[in-house]
Write an enzyme that holds these catalytic residues in place. Structure first.
Site, PDB file in Angstrom:
ATOM      1  N   TYR A  17      -1.138  -9.071  16.589  1.00 10.34           N
ATOM      2  CA  TYR A  17      -0.045  -8.560  17.435  1.00 10.34           C
ATOM      3  C   TYR A  17       0.078  -9.405  18.699  1.00 10.34           C
ATOM      4  O   TYR A  17       1.008  -9.229  19.471  1.00 10.34           O
ATOM      5  CB  TYR A  17      -0.298  -7.092  17.774  1.00 10.34           C
ATOM      6  CG  TYR A  17      -0.502  -6.248  16.526  1.00 10.34           C
ATOM      7  CD1 TYR A  17       0.597  -5.818  15.782  1.00 10.34           C
ATOM      8  CD2 TYR A  17      -1.782  -5.935  16.064  1.00 10.34           C
ATOM      9  CE1 TYR A  17       0.412  -5.081  14.612  1.00 10.34           C
ATOM     10  CE2 TYR A  17      -1.969  -5.205  14.906  1.00 10.34           C
ATOM     11  CZ  TYR A  17      -0.876  -4.779  14.181  1.00 10.34           C
ATOM     12  OH  TYR A  17      -1.051  -4.064  13.024  1.00 10.34           O
ATOM     13  N   GLU A  34     -16.735  -7.995  -3.303  1.00  9.36           N
ATOM     14  CA  GLU A  34     -15.302  -7.655  -3.290  1.00  9.36           C
ATOM     15  C   GLU A  34     -14.453  -8.929  -3.364  1.00  9.36           C
ATOM     16  O   GLU A  34     -13.466  -8.985  -4.097  1.00  9.36           O
ATOM     17  CB  GLU A  34     -14.949  -6.894  -1.998  1.00  9.36           C
ATOM     18  CG  GLU A  34     -15.320  -5.420  -2.001  1.00  9.36           C
ATOM     19  CD  GLU A  34     -14.303  -4.574  -2.761  1.00  9.36           C
ATOM     20  OE1 GLU A  34     -13.397  -5.136  -3.394  1.00  9.36           O
ATOM     21  OE2 GLU A  34     -14.434  -3.338  -2.734  1.00  9.36           O
ATOM     22  N   LYS A  86     -11.879  -5.048   3.302  1.00  8.10           N
ATOM     23  CA  LYS A  86     -11.240  -4.196   4.313  1.00  8.10           C
ATOM     24  C   LYS A  86     -12.160  -3.011   4.566  1.00  8.10           C
ATOM     25  O   LYS A  86     -12.495  -2.264   3.645  1.00  8.10           O
ATOM     26  CB  LYS A  86      -9.879  -3.737   3.811  1.00  8.10           C
ATOM     27  CG  LYS A  86      -9.180  -2.786   4.763  1.00  8.10           C
ATOM     28  CD  LYS A  86      -7.781  -2.450   4.268  1.00  8.10           C
ATOM     29  CE  LYS A  86      -7.090  -1.482   5.201  1.00  8.10           C
ATOM     30  NZ  LYS A  86      -5.748  -1.131   4.714  1.00  8.10           N
ATOM     31  N   CYS A 138       0.082   4.173   1.604  1.00  9.04           N
ATOM     32  CA  CYS A 138      -0.238   5.173   2.641  1.00  9.04           C
ATOM     33  C   CYS A 138       0.919   5.488   3.564  1.00  9.04           C
ATOM     34  O   CYS A 138       1.008   6.593   4.092  1.00  9.04           O
ATOM     35  CB  CYS A 138      -1.486   4.778   3.429  1.00  9.04           C
ATOM     36  SG  CYS A 138      -1.311   3.274   4.377  1.00  9.04           S
ATOM     37  N   CYS A 168      -3.949   6.141   0.349  1.00 13.08           N
ATOM     38  CA  CYS A 168      -3.405   4.877  -0.158  1.00 13.08           C
ATOM     39  C   CYS A 168      -3.089   4.889  -1.660  1.00 13.08           C
ATOM     40  O   CYS A 168      -2.967   3.826  -2.273  1.00 13.08           O
ATOM     41  CB  CYS A 168      -4.358   3.740   0.200  1.00 13.08           C
ATOM     42  SG  CYS A 168      -4.600   3.593   1.989  1.00 13.08           S
ATOM     43  N   CYS A 221       0.869  -1.170   0.000  1.00 15.78           N
ATOM     44  CA  CYS A 221       0.000   0.000   0.000  1.00 15.78           C
ATOM     45  C   CYS A 221       0.904   1.217   0.000  1.00 15.78           C
ATOM     46  O   CYS A 221       2.063   1.138   0.394  1.00 15.78           O
ATOM     47  CB  CYS A 221      -0.882  -0.006   1.243  1.00 15.78           C
ATOM     48  SG  CYS A 221      -2.162   1.256   1.187  1.00 15.78           S
ATOM     49  N   SER A 225      -4.940  -3.412  15.160  1.00 12.62           N
ATOM     50  CA  SER A 225      -4.275  -2.708  16.259  1.00 12.62           C
ATOM     51  C   SER A 225      -5.234  -2.269  17.361  1.00 12.62           C
ATOM     52  O   SER A 225      -4.927  -2.386  18.542  1.00 12.62           O
ATOM     53  CB  SER A 225      -3.524  -1.507  15.696  1.00 12.62           C
ATOM     54  OG  SER A 225      -4.408  -0.646  14.997  1.00 12.62           O
ATOM     55  N   ARG A 251     -10.707   7.301   4.853  1.00 11.85           N
ATOM     56  CA  ARG A 251     -10.519   6.351   3.749  1.00 11.85           C
ATOM     57  C   ARG A 251     -11.842   5.777   3.229  1.00 11.85           C
ATOM     58  O   ARG A 251     -11.855   4.733   2.597  1.00 11.85           O
ATOM     59  CB  ARG A 251      -9.621   5.202   4.216  1.00 11.85           C
ATOM     60  CG  ARG A 251      -8.270   5.617   4.770  1.00 11.85           C
ATOM     61  CD  ARG A 251      -7.251   4.501   4.602  1.00 11.85           C
ATOM     62  NE  ARG A 251      -6.106   4.603   5.484  1.00 11.85           N
ATOM     63  CZ  ARG A 251      -5.103   5.488   5.353  1.00 11.85           C
ATOM     64  NH1 ARG A 251      -5.128   6.373   4.389  1.00 11.85           N
ATOM     65  NH2 ARG A 251      -4.092   5.471   6.197  1.00 11.85           N
ATOM     66  N   LYS A 256     -10.905  -7.753   7.263  1.00 15.81           N
ATOM     67  CA  LYS A 256     -10.239  -6.863   8.201  1.00 15.81           C
ATOM     68  C   LYS A 256     -11.144  -5.706   8.556  1.00 15.81           C
ATOM     69  O   LYS A 256     -11.702  -5.105   7.643  1.00 15.81           O
ATOM     70  CB  LYS A 256      -8.959  -6.355   7.540  1.00 15.81           C
ATOM     71  CG  LYS A 256      -8.193  -5.369   8.369  1.00 15.81           C
ATOM     72  CD  LYS A 256      -7.013  -4.873   7.593  1.00 15.81           C
ATOM     73  CE  LYS A 256      -6.377  -3.754   8.401  1.00 15.81           C
ATOM     74  NZ  LYS A 256      -5.394  -3.059   7.655  1.00 15.81           N
TER      75      LYS A 256
HETATM   76  C1  PBG Z   1      -2.443   0.080   5.140  1.00 13.13           C
HETATM   77  C2  PBG Z   1      -2.886  -0.703   6.307  1.00 13.13           C
HETATM   78  C3  PBG Z   1      -3.575  -0.298   7.469  1.00 13.13           C
HETATM   79  C4  PBG Z   1      -3.618  -1.410   8.312  1.00 13.13           C
HETATM   80  C5  PBG Z   1      -2.992  -2.453   7.640  1.00 13.13           C
HETATM   81  N1  PBG Z   1      -2.568  -2.008   6.406  1.00 13.13           N
HETATM   82  C6  PBG Z   1      -4.071   1.026   7.865  1.00 13.13           C
HETATM   83  C7  PBG Z   1      -5.223   1.629   7.226  1.00 13.13           C
HETATM   84  O1  PBG Z   1      -5.825   1.102   6.299  1.00 13.13           O
HETATM   85  O2  PBG Z   1      -5.524   2.752   7.633  1.00 13.13           O
HETATM   86  C8  PBG Z   1      -4.224  -1.464   9.682  1.00 13.13           C
HETATM   87  C9  PBG Z   1      -3.714  -2.535  10.591  1.00 13.13           C
HETATM   88  C10 PBG Z   1      -4.050  -2.402  12.018  1.00 13.13           C
HETATM   89  O3  PBG Z   1      -4.816  -1.521  12.463  1.00 13.13           O
HETATM   90  O4  PBG Z   1      -3.528  -3.219  12.795  1.00 13.13           O
HETATM   91  N2  PBG Z   1      -3.404   0.505   4.263  1.00 13.13           N
END
Ligand code: PBG
Length: 336
Positions: A324, A244, A206, A129, A137, A127, A285, A228, A259
């Protein structure tokens, strides 16, 4: 599943199968293993860097050298799969530094490949970003009076980024930018460069989620304006996620990702049931940070809650989990 008609209580007593831990083990339907986990790692330029991410205790921004130690320690616990995120020294509007042969992820990959040969599986998040000055992105353009990511202009850059990572040693390419046609563009790019054997794990469903908050600090990649939601999915939608996924499979995705994970267990379940191919779930996260914060306050039992969460993601249908918690969970599994 069709349940045969069966007599009710008192002939049937479900507690009979719960009376003994060995019996519970025999009838257990879902079991976690360290092999299920993919550990996300953040790499930045420098040497000797090991900077803890405040909102993600136990996770660090690492330099290519300390990254090797981190991967070695995780591998000793049984975690052998990793996904790399890069924090570059400079950013520009097109994220050009992402494509550089000596970019941060490329350097990290070469170092890891040399240190571990084929004993670890190295995935790369694909990506722009983390590399764009505006934090979106892809490349921006003006359309009907608003600024948005230019889908088709971004695709060649993504393909180039993926080829560059494959050349540096990536085993699996994982595009996360939610651009339409990204899997097709990347597949073509990889094939043309002789990487037809490299699989694509597409972040197919996502969502535009609040749960990415801590990650954006970790990867230093928050969008500088707006959000986003013109490319990531609306959390309200489920049928759209199936479209998708279908599109990404048609474009050549070998595996698909949902995700975040926890608020989207229904999506994981549907994707597995409707498509059957390998499904990854990203325990993101914010999901991690909530557990850590509550555990630090003594409000929950960290081990118990973590294992329950990871088990629920697998039970929903995920074959693999980006998390994590991977090190902690693998340690607990090992300790028994
Ligand atoms: C990149 C990306 C993101 C995450 C994984 N790849 C951030 C986003 O889309 O803003 C998030 C992973 C996480 O929160 O652990 N595009």
């Amino acid at each position: 599943m069709n349940q045969p008609a069966f007599p009710g209580y008192p002939i049937n007593r479900p507690r009979r199968l719960r009376s003994n831990p060995l019996l519970r083990g025999l009838v257990r339907e879902t079991e976690l293993s360290a092999q299920d986990f993919i550990l996300p790692l953040f790499v930045r330029t420098g040497t000797g860097v090991r900077k803890e991410i405040a909102s993600m205790p136990g996770n660090y921004q690492l330099s290519p050298d300390t990254l090797i130690d981190e991967v070695g320690a995780a591998a000793d616990l049984g975690v052998k799969s990793f996904i790399l995120f890069g924090i570059p020294p400079d950013k520009d509007p097109e994220g050009r530094i992402a494509l550089h042969e000596h970019g941060i992820v490329q350097e990290a990959l070469r170092g890891l490949r040399k240190a571990f040969k084929q004993d670890v599986l190295l995935m790369t998040d694909e990506c722009l970003c983390e590399y764009t000055s505006h934090g979106h992105c892809g490349i921006l353009h003006e359309i009907q009076g608003r600024t948005d990511v230019d889908n088709d202009a971004t695709l060649p850059l993504l393909a180039e980024q993926c080829v560059s990572h494959a050349m540096a040693g990536a085993d699996v390419i994982a595009p996360s930018g939610m651009m339409d046609g990204m899997v097709q563009a990347i597949r073509k790019g990889l094939d043309a460069a002789g990487f037809e054997h490299i699989p694509i794990l597409s972040y197919a469903a996502k969502y535009a989620s609040g749960f990415y908050g801590p990650f954006r600090d970790a990867a230093e990649s928050p969008p500088q304006f707006g959000d986003r939601s013109t490319y990531q999915m609306d959390p309200s939608n489920s049928n759209e996620a199936m479209r998708e996924v279908a599109l990404d499979i048609a474009e050549g995705a070998d595996m698909v990702m949902v995700k975040p994970a926890l608020s989207y267990l229904d999506i994981i379940h549907r994707v597995k049931g409707e498509f059957g191919l390998p499904v990854a779930a990203y325990n993101v996260s914010g999901e991690f940070a909530m557990v850590k914060a509550a555990a630090r306050n003594g409000w929950i039992d960290e081990r118990r809650v973590t294992m329950e969460i990871l088990t629920s993601i697998k039970r929903a249908g995920a074959d693999m989990i980006l998390t994590y918690h991977a090190r902690d969970a693998a340690g607990w599994l090992k300790a028994g």
